[in-house]
Design a protein around this motif. Sequence first.
Motif, short mmCIF file in Angstrom:
data_model
loop_
_atom_site.label_atom_id
_atom_site.label_comp_id
_atom_site.label_asym_id
_atom_site.label_seq_id
_atom_site.Cartn_x
_atom_site.Cartn_y
_atom_site.Cartn_z
N ASP A 2 26.09 -23.62 -10.40
CA ASP A 2 25.74 -22.47 -11.24
C ASP A 2 25.81 -22.86 -12.71
O ASP A 2 26.65 -23.67 -13.13
CB ASP A 2 26.71 -21.31 -10.99
N GLU A 3 24.91 -22.26 -13.51
CA GLU A 3 24.96 -22.46 -14.95
C GLU A 3 26.20 -21.78 -15.51
O GLU A 3 26.60 -20.71 -15.06
CB GLU A 3 23.71 -21.86 -15.60
N PRO A 4 26.85 -22.41 -16.49
CA PRO A 4 28.03 -21.77 -17.08
C PRO A 4 27.66 -20.47 -17.79
O PRO A 4 26.54 -20.33 -18.32
CB PRO A 4 28.53 -22.82 -18.09
N VAL A 5 28.57 -19.52 -17.76
CA VAL A 5 28.33 -18.22 -18.40
C VAL A 5 28.46 -18.39 -19.91
O VAL A 5 29.43 -18.99 -20.40
CB VAL A 5 29.33 -17.17 -17.90
N ALA A 6 27.49 -17.88 -20.65
CA ALA A 6 27.57 -17.93 -22.11
C ALA A 6 28.78 -17.15 -22.59
O ALA A 6 29.15 -16.13 -21.97
CB ALA A 6 26.30 -17.35 -22.72
N PRO A 7 29.43 -17.60 -23.68
CA PRO A 7 30.64 -16.90 -24.15
C PRO A 7 30.43 -15.41 -24.38
O PRO A 7 31.29 -14.59 -24.02
CB PRO A 7 30.97 -17.63 -25.46
N SER A 8 29.28 -15.03 -24.96
CA SER A 8 29.04 -13.61 -25.22
C SER A 8 28.93 -12.83 -23.92
O SER A 8 29.44 -11.71 -23.80
CB SER A 8 27.76 -13.44 -26.04
N SER A 9 28.27 -13.42 -22.92
CA SER A 9 28.16 -12.76 -21.62
C SER A 9 29.51 -12.67 -20.93
O SER A 9 29.84 -11.64 -20.32
CB SER A 9 27.17 -13.51 -20.73
N LEU A 10 30.29 -13.73 -21.01
CA LEU A 10 31.61 -13.75 -20.39
C LEU A 10 32.50 -12.65 -20.97
O LEU A 10 33.18 -11.93 -20.23
CB LEU A 10 32.26 -15.12 -20.58
N LEU A 11 32.46 -12.51 -22.28
CA LEU A 11 33.28 -11.47 -22.91
C LEU A 11 32.84 -10.08 -22.48
O LEU A 11 33.67 -9.18 -22.27
CB LEU A 11 33.21 -11.61 -24.43
N GLN A 12 31.52 -9.89 -22.32
CA GLN A 12 31.03 -8.59 -21.86
C GLN A 12 31.53 -8.29 -20.45
O GLN A 12 31.93 -7.17 -20.14
CB GLN A 12 29.50 -8.58 -21.89
N LEU A 13 31.52 -9.31 -19.58
CA LEU A 13 31.97 -9.10 -18.20
C LEU A 13 33.47 -8.82 -18.15
O LEU A 13 33.92 -7.99 -17.36
CB LEU A 13 31.63 -10.32 -17.35
N ILE A 14 34.25 -9.53 -18.97
CA ILE A 14 35.69 -9.26 -19.04
C ILE A 14 35.94 -7.82 -19.47
O ILE A 14 36.80 -7.12 -18.93
CB ILE A 14 36.37 -10.26 -20.00
N TRP A 15 35.16 -7.38 -20.44
CA TRP A 15 35.27 -6.00 -20.93
C TRP A 15 34.95 -5.00 -19.80
O TRP A 15 35.67 -4.03 -19.58
CB TRP A 15 34.30 -5.82 -22.09
N LEU A 16 33.87 -5.27 -19.07
CA LEU A 16 33.46 -4.36 -18.00
C LEU A 16 34.49 -4.30 -16.87
O LEU A 16 34.65 -3.27 -16.22
CB LEU A 16 32.10 -4.79 -17.43
N ALA A 146 23.45 -12.05 -11.74
CA ALA A 146 23.86 -10.99 -10.82
C ALA A 146 25.16 -11.37 -10.13
O ALA A 146 26.04 -10.52 -9.92
CB ALA A 146 22.76 -10.73 -9.80
N ARG A 147 25.32 -12.65 -9.78
CA ARG A 147 26.54 -13.08 -9.10
C ARG A 147 27.76 -12.90 -9.99
O ARG A 147 28.81 -12.39 -9.56
CB ARG A 147 26.42 -14.54 -8.68
N ASP A 148 27.64 -13.27 -11.25
CA ASP A 148 28.77 -13.11 -12.17
C ASP A 148 29.07 -11.63 -12.42
O ASP A 148 30.24 -11.24 -12.54
CB ASP A 148 28.50 -13.83 -13.50
N GLY A 149 28.04 -10.82 -12.47
CA GLY A 149 28.25 -9.38 -12.62
C GLY A 149 29.00 -8.80 -11.43
O GLY A 149 29.88 -7.97 -11.58
N CYS A 150 28.66 -9.27 -10.23
CA CYS A 150 29.35 -8.81 -9.02
C CYS A 150 30.80 -9.27 -9.00
O CYS A 150 31.69 -8.53 -8.56
CB CYS A 150 28.63 -9.31 -7.78
N LEU A 151 31.05 -10.49 -9.46
CA LEU A 151 32.43 -10.98 -9.53
C LEU A 151 33.26 -10.11 -10.48
O LEU A 151 34.42 -9.78 -10.18
CB LEU A 151 32.46 -12.43 -9.98
N ALA A 152 32.67 -9.71 -11.60
CA ALA A 152 33.38 -8.84 -12.53
C ALA A 152 33.67 -7.49 -11.90
O ALA A 152 34.76 -6.93 -12.03
CB ALA A 152 32.55 -8.66 -13.81
N PHE A 153 32.69 -6.94 -11.18
CA PHE A 153 32.88 -5.65 -10.50
C PHE A 153 34.00 -5.75 -9.47
O PHE A 153 34.88 -4.88 -9.40
CB PHE A 153 31.58 -5.23 -9.82
N ALA A 154 33.99 -6.82 -8.69
CA ALA A 154 35.01 -7.00 -7.65
C ALA A 154 36.39 -7.15 -8.26
O ALA A 154 37.37 -6.59 -7.75
CB ALA A 154 34.67 -8.22 -6.79
N PHE A 155 36.49 -7.90 -9.36
CA PHE A 155 37.80 -8.10 -9.96
C PHE A 155 38.32 -6.80 -10.59
O PHE A 155 39.52 -6.50 -10.48
CB PHE A 155 37.77 -9.21 -11.02
#
Length: 226
Positions: A2-16, A146-155
């Motif tokens: 998988d491609e690494p998550v961009a820092p801005s995207s990662l922070l958004q997912l942590i927030w969510l 989508a996979r990273d978004g689902c991981l954020a939702f699950a966590f």
Amino acid sequence: MDEPVAPSSLLQLIWLASPALPVGGFSYSEGLEAAVEWAGVQSEATAADWLADQLHLTLARGDLAVVAASIVAWQDGDMARVRALNDWVLATRESAEFLLQTEQMGRSFLEWLKLHHDDAAGTFDGLHVTYPVAFAFAAARSGASARDGCLAFAFGWAENMTAAAVKAVPLGQSAGQRMLARLARDMPTTVDAAMALDEHSRQAFSPMLAVLSAQHETQYSRIFRS
């Protein structure tokens, strides 16, 4: 790989995924509080097993699969698909409490979205939005997969449910962290399984959980809304 998550995207997912997000997730136990009284969930081991089963048998087959499909639909601008997925969530809640939860959290999430996305109000106009579909909108806007978004939702789900177990069983904070670690280890394969489900494989059928949720509506002493 998988491609690494961009820092801005990662922070958004942590927030969510944060329990501090003002959507009310902390106020629901999703049947766990009733299971403490009627289904023998009275220790760290039984609570951990209960949450692991819920992750694999209900979340993965239902809401996680919806989040995965909804992220793609939002990214493609396919509103017909978004509405169909949202209708599926509304139609498959097996108790009044579960329906209340997805509706209330969906409304609260939409109010939060309006503060961060100028077009959110217009985009959701006429849509009785549910929590998984609203979450998917924000995840799609983060630029993450989508996979990273689902991981954020699950966590985010796991943090809220672990906190509910700590309060309801009750358990200590160390026990809660061990339970959360177990759930986190299972999340990548659980998300992959959810994303592999097609339209006819997705399901929301958990009879025992539905019965416990209905019993919770009249439980004598309770601290959670479901």
